[in-house]
Structures are given as structure tokens and as C-alpha cells.
Design an enzyme around this catalytic site. Sequence first.
Site, PDB file in Angstrom:
ATOM      1  N   GLU A 141      -0.763   8.071   1.561  1.00 26.96           N
ATOM      2  CA  GLU A 141      -0.264   8.388   0.350  1.00 26.96           C
ATOM      3  C   GLU A 141      -0.364  10.012  -0.093  1.00 26.96           C
ATOM      4  O   GLU A 141      -0.031  10.369  -1.337  1.00 26.96           O
ATOM      5  CB  GLU A 141      -1.005   7.729  -1.071  1.00 26.96           C
ATOM      6  CG  GLU A 141      -0.341   6.289  -1.274  1.00 26.96           C
ATOM      7  CD  GLU A 141      -1.042   5.561  -2.352  1.00 26.96           C
ATOM      8  OE1 GLU A 141      -0.461   4.417  -2.763  1.00 26.96           O
ATOM      9  OE2 GLU A 141      -2.253   6.011  -2.914  1.00 26.96           O
ATOM     10  N   GLY A 219      -5.169 -10.689   4.077  1.00 28.43           N
ATOM     11  CA  GLY A 219      -5.529 -11.376   2.758  1.00 28.43           C
ATOM     12  C   GLY A 219      -6.442 -12.224   2.875  1.00 28.43           C
ATOM     13  O   GLY A 219      -7.556 -12.223   3.323  1.00 28.43           O
ATOM     14  N   SER A 220      -6.215 -13.557   2.044  1.00 29.91           N
ATOM     15  CA  SER A 220      -6.874 -14.698   1.979  1.00 29.91           C
ATOM     16  C   SER A 220      -7.497 -15.314   3.381  1.00 29.91           C
ATOM     17  O   SER A 220      -8.131 -15.982   3.601  1.00 29.91           O
ATOM     18  CB  SER A 220      -6.459 -15.585   1.146  1.00 29.91           C
ATOM     19  OG  SER A 220      -5.453 -16.151   1.625  1.00 29.91           O
ATOM     20  N   ASP A 249      -8.183  -1.648   0.147  1.00 28.89           N
ATOM     21  CA  ASP A 249      -9.082  -0.381  -0.072  1.00 28.89           C
ATOM     22  C   ASP A 249     -10.514  -0.810   0.028  1.00 28.89           C
ATOM     23  O   ASP A 249     -11.324   0.116   0.559  1.00 28.89           O
ATOM     24  CB  ASP A 249      -8.752   0.163  -1.478  1.00 28.89           C
ATOM     25  CG  ASP A 249      -7.398   0.844  -1.365  1.00 28.89           C
ATOM     26  OD1 ASP A 249      -6.627   1.028  -0.578  1.00 28.89           O
ATOM     27  OD2 ASP A 249      -6.733   0.868  -2.577  1.00 28.89           O
ATOM     28  N   ALA A 279     -13.823  -8.162  -4.052  1.00 28.08           N
ATOM     29  CA  ALA A 279     -12.907  -7.162  -4.904  1.00 28.08           C
ATOM     30  C   ALA A 279     -11.704  -7.955  -5.819  1.00 28.08           C
ATOM     31  O   ALA A 279     -11.491  -7.688  -6.793  1.00 28.08           O
ATOM     32  CB  ALA A 279     -12.465  -6.177  -4.227  1.00 28.08           C
TER      33      ALA A 279
HETATM   34  O1  RIB Z   1      -4.082  -0.208  -2.835  1.00 32.54           O
HETATM   35  C1  RIB Z   1      -4.097  -0.150  -4.221  1.00 32.54           C
HETATM   36  C2  RIB Z   1      -3.536   1.186  -4.861  1.00 32.54           C
HETATM   37  O2  RIB Z   1      -2.381   1.558  -4.281  1.00 32.54           O
HETATM   38  C3  RIB Z   1      -3.572   1.228  -6.406  1.00 32.54           C
HETATM   39  O3  RIB Z   1      -4.760   1.605  -7.042  1.00 32.54           O
HETATM   40  C4  RIB Z   1      -2.506   2.230  -6.601  1.00 32.54           C
HETATM   41  O4  RIB Z   1      -2.915   3.532  -7.300  1.00 32.54           O
HETATM   42  C5  RIB Z   1      -1.768   2.520  -5.137  1.00 32.54           C
HETATM   43  O5  RIB Z   1      -2.139   3.572  -4.566  1.00 32.54           O
END
Ligand code: RIB
Length: 301
Positions: A141, A219-220, A249, A279
Site C-alpha cells: 500500500e 480465510g476460514s 493483517d 481478529a
Molecule cells: O487489511 C485491511 C486494511 O486494508 C484496512 O484497515 C484498510 O485501511 C486497508 O488498508
Amino acid sequence: MGFDIVVVGSINQDLTVRVPHHPAPGETVLGTSHVFGAGGKGANQAVAAARLGRRVAMIGRVGDDQPGRDLVRGLEAEDVDVSHVGVDGDAPTGLALITLDEQAENAIAVSPGANSRLHPETVEEARQVIVEATVLLVQLEVPIESVQEAASLATGTVILNPAPAAALPDELSALADVIVPNRSELATLAGVDLPTDIGEVSAAAHRLSGHSDVIVTLGSDGAVVFSDGRVTPTVAPRIDSVDTTGAGDAFCGALADALSRGMTLEDSARWAVAAGASATTRHGAQTAMPTADAVARLIGD
Ligand code: RIB
């Protein structure tokens, strides 16, 4: 002494709208509520690792605005070192628009803002902390040249979470010790259709493994570790999910936590799967990151 984990990545304000279903192109969907929260894949992963007890530093960029100030304060409150989080006078803090449906699945559009101005020179200014870190944790990102700069400086374990998916330069792949995509990121990186079973996941993972270990998050359904010819699936604990935002994350932060403590890749993946599952039982991204006790309870340790 260096930090256990250094994260080079994004810091976003999240705006989450709960909807009965995600809007299709041209469609307006009436939601039921909205909430602002702390997010950004980089910052989420930093908080995840810090809440699990690691010493974490964040390298990132926010705008000179109230969301930026609040987000940095939030990181400090989680004991994340923010000495290398810059403030940009020319771009707003990153913003993520999230829709969350009744199945707890999310869809996200990100406006990177100041994150896109985290330049390689800024990363270079943090050279010392990156060089001394046990683990470097990066996502996509922020500009890919900056991610590559950080990976080239690192002497510890480099974990690359290729999210959101983008073509990876060969130099960057070669610098990553562990690559952690989800299924759709794996499909993009490997240039294949969305893999639907373990055979297709394996075939796609082998296309991008090179010298790196690969962990595909499912995922699950847990995760699968591909390392040195071994394929090790990890099943996720059964839980009631309310919000999957930030689960990946939580996984990456917990993986970094476990690897920095010297756990094997397979045991680290097991720990990370439980963290990701935990989470999803709470709303939000950073707010949902589990403590080590919560992960241990889930894993039955
Ligand atoms: O992975 C989830 C995150 O992706 C969010 O918190 C959002 O900000 C994006 O970056």
C-alpha cells in the site's frame, strides 16, 4: 538493541459501512451504520505484532491533519515506535472505504494519500532501524520502490504481504524470505484463475516461490505453508466471525511475532492462523487485534 519487528507500510483512516450486500457497479445500497476506525495494512500489522508483545517500529507517512494525528497517537498508545512516521504537508492521510456485509466479508477501496509519498529516500533515512530489525514486514500500500529499498537494507527475515496484489519485480521477490498472499493475491501474482482447491493453490504457489517460502492464507480454511518442498496445511479454529477486516493483517503481524521469536515456519503459521481467526471475532481492524493470551486460548496452548 534493534526492534523485533520493523513495518514499512500504510497508515489509513478506515470508514466502514455495514451493508446487507456489497454494492454492484451503478448500485446504491442503504447501509445500517458507519464507523471511523484506525487502519492501513502496515499500521494494522504493526499493532498486531505489538499487542502480541513484540518491540515494533513503524515507518510510514500521514497527512498534516486530524486523522493523521489521531492515527499516530493510536500507534503510540500501542507502544509502536513512530519516530519514522513522517507528516506530509501536501497530501491527506490515507483513507479506506470499507463495506462490511452480513457474512462478515469486506470490500475495500483505498485512497493512499500521504502513503503514496513514502519515498525510498524516507526509507533510507530509517536505514539503521531496518538493518537492526529481526524481522522486516512489508505490504504493497506504499510505493513498491520504497518496499524494495527497505527489503534491500534488511539483514533479518523479510516477510512480504503482497496486498493489494501487484506485479512483483524479480528483485523484490528475491529479497523476500516469506511471501504471504491470500488466494486472490496469489491468483494475480501467479497469473492464474482464482485457485479453488489445494491442488490449484499448490500449483499457483509453486509458480511464485523462487527462493522464498510461501504461505497462502485461506480465510476460514486456514493457511498452507510451502517451504523446501514441504506442503503443510493449517486448519483454522472454529469461531463466529463478525468482521473479517484486518484478519490478514493479524495473520502477518502474528507471523512476524512468531518468526522473530525463533519459531519454525509451520508453527508460526499455526499461531498466525489463530491470530487471524481471533481478529474476526471483533469489529474493526486495529481494534480487533488479539493479545497473546487470546491467541493461545484459541489454539489450545
Ligand atoms: O487489511 C485491511 C486494511 O486494508 C484496512 O484497515 C484498510 O485501511 C486497508 O488498508
